[in-house]
Design a protein around this motif. Structure first.
Motif, PDB file in Angstrom:
ATOM      1  N   SER A  49       0.742  -1.026   0.036  1.00  0.00           N
ATOM      2  CA  SER A  49      -0.037   0.039   0.006  1.00  0.00           C
ATOM      3  C   SER A  49       0.768   1.244  -0.139  1.00  0.00           C
ATOM      4  O   SER A  49       2.126   1.315   0.390  1.00  0.00           O
ATOM      5  CB  SER A  49      -0.841  -0.079   1.148  1.00  0.00           C
ATOM      6  N   CYS A  50       0.417   2.367  -0.691  1.00  0.00           N
ATOM      7  CA  CYS A  50       1.020   3.439  -0.146  1.00  0.00           C
ATOM      8  C   CYS A  50       0.065   4.723  -0.264  1.00  0.00           C
ATOM      9  O   CYS A  50      -0.968   4.807  -0.533  1.00  0.00           O
ATOM     10  CB  CYS A  50       2.049   3.677  -1.717  1.00  0.00           C
ATOM     11  N   ILE A  51       0.675   5.963   0.139  1.00  0.00           N
ATOM     12  CA  ILE A  51       0.111   7.112   0.266  1.00  0.00           C
ATOM     13  C   ILE A  51       0.936   8.094  -0.218  1.00  0.00           C
ATOM     14  O   ILE A  51       1.911   8.496   0.073  1.00  0.00           O
ATOM     15  CB  ILE A  51      -0.457   7.493   1.727  1.00  0.00           C
ATOM     16  N   SER A  52       0.228   9.062  -1.012  1.00  0.00           N
ATOM     17  CA  SER A  52       1.048  10.180  -1.593  1.00  0.00           C
ATOM     18  C   SER A  52       1.248  11.183  -0.748  1.00  0.00           C
ATOM     19  O   SER A  52       0.902  11.399   0.440  1.00  0.00           O
ATOM     20  CB  SER A  52       0.273  10.407  -3.193  1.00  0.00           C
ATOM     21  N   GLU A  53       1.888  12.106  -1.310  1.00  0.00           N
ATOM     22  CA  GLU A  53       2.264  13.336  -0.420  1.00  0.00           C
ATOM     23  C   GLU A  53       0.837  14.337   0.235  1.00  0.00           C
ATOM     24  O   GLU A  53      -0.078  13.800  -0.460  1.00  0.00           O
ATOM     25  CB  GLU A  53       3.146  14.243  -1.206  1.00  0.00           C
ATOM     26  N   ALA A  54       1.262  14.967   1.092  1.00  0.00           N
ATOM     27  CA  ALA A  54       0.111  15.668   1.922  1.00  0.00           C
ATOM     28  C   ALA A  54      -0.832  16.438   0.949  1.00  0.00           C
ATOM     29  O   ALA A  54      -1.824  16.588   1.386  1.00  0.00           O
ATOM     30  CB  ALA A  54       1.016  16.450   2.840  1.00  0.00           C
ATOM     31  N   ASP A  55      -0.266  17.105  -0.003  1.00  0.00           N
ATOM     32  CA  ASP A  55      -1.235  17.984  -0.944  1.00  0.00           C
ATOM     33  C   ASP A  55      -2.020  16.913  -1.511  1.00  0.00           C
ATOM     34  O   ASP A  55      -3.097  17.493  -1.980  1.00  0.00           O
ATOM     35  CB  ASP A  55      -0.432  18.649  -2.020  1.00  0.00           C
ATOM     36  N   ASP A  56      -2.014  15.839  -1.775  1.00  0.00           N
ATOM     37  CA  ASP A  56      -2.826  14.880  -2.371  1.00  0.00           C
ATOM     38  C   ASP A  56      -3.470  13.737  -1.598  1.00  0.00           C
ATOM     39  O   ASP A  56      -4.556  13.911  -1.290  1.00  0.00           O
ATOM     40  CB  ASP A  56      -1.859  14.268  -3.411  1.00  0.00           C
ATOM     41  N   TYR A  61      -3.565   0.399  -2.924  1.00  0.00           N
ATOM     42  CA  TYR A  61      -3.385  -0.869  -2.372  1.00  0.00           C
ATOM     43  C   TYR A  61      -3.197  -1.813  -3.685  1.00  0.00           C
ATOM     44  O   TYR A  61      -3.664  -1.680  -4.663  1.00  0.00           O
ATOM     45  CB  TYR A  61      -4.794  -1.363  -1.586  1.00  0.00           C
ATOM     46  N   GLN A  62      -2.360  -2.953  -3.118  1.00  0.00           N
ATOM     47  CA  GLN A  62      -2.149  -4.134  -3.804  1.00  0.00           C
ATOM     48  C   GLN A  62      -3.855  -4.917  -3.826  1.00  0.00           C
ATOM     49  O   GLN A  62      -4.489  -4.602  -2.866  1.00  0.00           O
ATOM     50  CB  GLN A  62      -1.197  -5.127  -3.528  1.00  0.00           C
ATOM     51  N   ASP A  63      -4.205  -4.811  -5.173  1.00  0.00           N
ATOM     52  CA  ASP A  63      -5.736  -5.410  -5.373  1.00  0.00           C
ATOM     53  C   ASP A  63      -6.063  -6.334  -4.442  1.00  0.00           C
ATOM     54  O   ASP A  63      -7.213  -6.369  -3.726  1.00  0.00           O
ATOM     55  CB  ASP A  63      -5.843  -5.845  -6.730  1.00  0.00           C
ATOM     56  N   SER A  64      -5.238  -7.469  -4.297  1.00  0.00           N
ATOM     57  CA  SER A  64      -5.608  -8.632  -3.250  1.00  0.00           C
ATOM     58  C   SER A  64      -5.828  -8.356  -1.911  1.00  0.00           C
ATOM     59  O   SER A  64      -6.112  -8.926  -1.095  1.00  0.00           O
ATOM     60  CB  SER A  64      -4.623  -9.903  -3.463  1.00  0.00           C
ATOM     61  N   ARG A  66      -6.927  -5.088  -0.674  1.00  0.00           N
ATOM     62  CA  ARG A  66      -7.860  -4.080  -0.477  1.00  0.00           C
ATOM     63  C   ARG A  66      -9.088  -4.538   0.187  1.00  0.00           C
ATOM     64  O   ARG A  66      -9.462  -5.799  -0.169  1.00  0.00           O
ATOM     65  CB  ARG A  66      -8.440  -3.567  -1.712  1.00  0.00           C
ATOM     66  N   GLY A  67      -9.250  -3.782   1.174  1.00  0.00           N
ATOM     67  CA  GLY A  67     -10.403  -4.225   2.186  1.00  0.00           C
ATOM     68  C   GLY A  67      -9.985  -4.901   3.463  1.00  0.00           C
ATOM     69  O   GLY A  67     -10.759  -4.735   4.473  1.00  0.00           O
ATOM     70  N   ARG A  68      -8.668  -5.400   3.685  1.00  0.00           N
ATOM     71  CA  ARG A  68      -8.272  -5.926   4.765  1.00  0.00           C
ATOM     72  C   ARG A  68      -7.173  -5.172   5.418  1.00  0.00           C
ATOM     73  O   ARG A  68      -6.818  -4.902   6.441  1.00  0.00           O
ATOM     74  CB  ARG A  68      -7.654  -7.328   4.452  1.00  0.00           C
ATOM     75  N   PHE A  69      -6.537  -4.348   4.491  1.00  0.00           N
ATOM     76  CA  PHE A  69      -5.370  -3.542   4.843  1.00  0.00           C
ATOM     77  C   PHE A  69      -5.715  -2.058   4.727  1.00  0.00           C
ATOM     78  O   PHE A  69      -6.565  -1.639   3.563  1.00  0.00           O
ATOM     79  CB  PHE A  69      -4.217  -3.714   4.120  1.00  0.00           C
ATOM     80  N   THR A  70      -5.540  -1.085   5.696  1.00  0.00           N
ATOM     81  CA  THR A  70      -5.602   0.430   5.439  1.00  0.00           C
ATOM     82  C   THR A  70      -4.493   1.114   5.940  1.00  0.00           C
ATOM     83  O   THR A  70      -3.905   0.928   7.028  1.00  0.00           O
ATOM     84  CB  THR A  70      -6.983   0.784   6.394  1.00  0.00           C
ATOM     85  N   ILE A  71      -4.066   2.061   4.932  1.00  0.00           N
ATOM     86  CA  ILE A  71      -3.037   3.014   5.253  1.00  0.00           C
ATOM     87  C   ILE A  71      -3.472   4.195   5.668  1.00  0.00           C
ATOM     88  O   ILE A  71      -4.533   4.724   5.069  1.00  0.00           O
ATOM     89  CB  ILE A  71      -2.037   3.131   3.777  1.00  0.00           C
ATOM     90  N   TRP A 106       0.467   6.465 -10.003  1.00  0.00           N
ATOM     91  CA  TRP A 106      -0.003   4.823 -10.275  1.00  0.00           C
ATOM     92  C   TRP A 106       0.073   4.496 -11.617  1.00  0.00           C
ATOM     93  O   TRP A 106      -0.014   5.105 -12.505  1.00  0.00           O
ATOM     94  CB  TRP A 106      -1.692   4.697  -9.865  1.00  0.00           C
ATOM     95  N   PRO A 107       0.917   3.368 -11.487  1.00  0.00           N
ATOM     96  CA  PRO A 107       1.140   2.408 -10.547  1.00  0.00           C
ATOM     97  C   PRO A 107       2.538   2.228 -10.071  1.00  0.00           C
ATOM     98  O   PRO A 107       3.052   1.508  -9.218  1.00  0.00           O
ATOM     99  CB  PRO A 107       1.048   0.976 -11.410  1.00  0.00           C
ATOM    100  N   SER A 108       3.514   3.407 -10.341  1.00  0.00           N
ATOM    101  CA  SER A 108       4.643   3.363 -10.009  1.00  0.00           C
ATOM    102  C   SER A 108       4.848   3.718  -8.384  1.00  0.00           C
ATOM    103  O   SER A 108       5.968   3.154  -7.565  1.00  0.00           O
ATOM    104  CB  SER A 108       5.651   4.525 -10.624  1.00  0.00           C
ATOM    105  N   LEU A 109       3.749   4.134  -7.735  1.00  0.00           N
ATOM    106  CA  LEU A 109       3.758   4.425  -6.261  1.00  0.00           C
ATOM    107  C   LEU A 109       3.815   2.992  -5.717  1.00  0.00           C
ATOM    108  O   LEU A 109       4.271   3.035  -4.344  1.00  0.00           O
ATOM    109  CB  LEU A 109       2.228   5.007  -6.032  1.00  0.00           C
ATOM    110  N   LEU A 110       3.633   1.761  -6.212  1.00  0.00           N
ATOM    111  CA  LEU A 110       3.603   0.576  -5.666  1.00  0.00           C
ATOM    112  C   LEU A 110       4.690  -0.316  -6.081  1.00  0.00           C
ATOM    113  O   LEU A 110       4.736  -1.410  -6.044  1.00  0.00           O
ATOM    114  CB  LEU A 110       2.544  -0.315  -5.810  1.00  0.00           C
ATOM    115  N   SER A 111       5.676   0.318  -6.788  1.00  0.00           N
ATOM    116  CA  SER A 111       7.008  -0.153  -7.433  1.00  0.00           C
ATOM    117  C   SER A 111       7.958  -0.023  -6.560  1.00  0.00           C
ATOM    118  O   SER A 111       8.414   1.350  -6.168  1.00  0.00           O
ATOM    119  CB  SER A 111       7.288   0.119  -8.709  1.00  0.00           C
ATOM    120  N   SER A 112       8.777  -0.955  -5.816  1.00  0.00           N
ATOM    121  CA  SER A 112       9.767  -0.663  -4.909  1.00  0.00           C
ATOM    122  C   SER A 112      10.996   0.378  -5.607  1.00  0.00           C
ATOM    123  O   SER A 112      11.587   1.018  -5.121  1.00  0.00           O
ATOM    124  CB  SER A 112      10.375  -1.931  -4.652  1.00  0.00           C
TER     125      SER A 112
END
Length: 128
Positions: A49-56, A61-64, A66-71, A106-112
């Motif tokens: 999962s990831c959260i973008s910067e404060a302005d945004d 979430y990784q699709d699988s 979503r619904g169980r994890f919350t950032i 997205w989707p680079s936000l979930l790329s290491s």
């Protein structure tokens, strides 16, 4: 010096919950995207999962998961949380938080490869 310190991992039973924390320092927290990643033994690191910067403040979430994890993010405490519910054995992994300057999409936000700063990781083990 940029520092990311994860905590909150541990051993929980199937179906249990954990809240991971990532405390950031050494950079302007509001300008950075923060991601959670995990790596299980013998497997590649994957985005959780990831959260973008404060302005945004968009969350992803990784699709699988979503619904169980919350950032979520506390911009006063410079801390990002990952609430994990209904945990399963396949969630067992070392969980890492990572940070890098915002402006990513997205989707680079979930790329290491999009993140330059990493914490040391916290172990999460789910017992069945």
């Amino acid at each position: 010096e940029v520092q990311l310190v994860e905590s909150g991992g541990g051993l929980v039973q199937l179906g249990g919950s954990l809240r991971l924390s990532c405390v950031a320092s050494g950079f302007t927290f509001n300008d950075y995207a923060i991601g959670w990643f995990r790596q299980a033994p013998g497997r590649e690191r994957e985005g959780v999962s990831c959260i973008s910067e404060a302005d945004d403040r968009s969350t992803y979430y990784q699709d699988s998961l979503r619904g169980r994890f919350t950032i979520s993010s506390d911009y006063v405490k410079n801390t990002v949380y990952l609430q994990m519910n209904n945990l399963k054995p396949e969630d067992t992994a070392v969980y890492y938080c990572a940070a890098d300057l915002g402006g990513k999409t997205w989707p680079s936000l979930l790329s290491s490869s999009s993140y330059n700063y990493w914490g040391q990781g916290t172990q999460v083990t789910i017992s069945s």
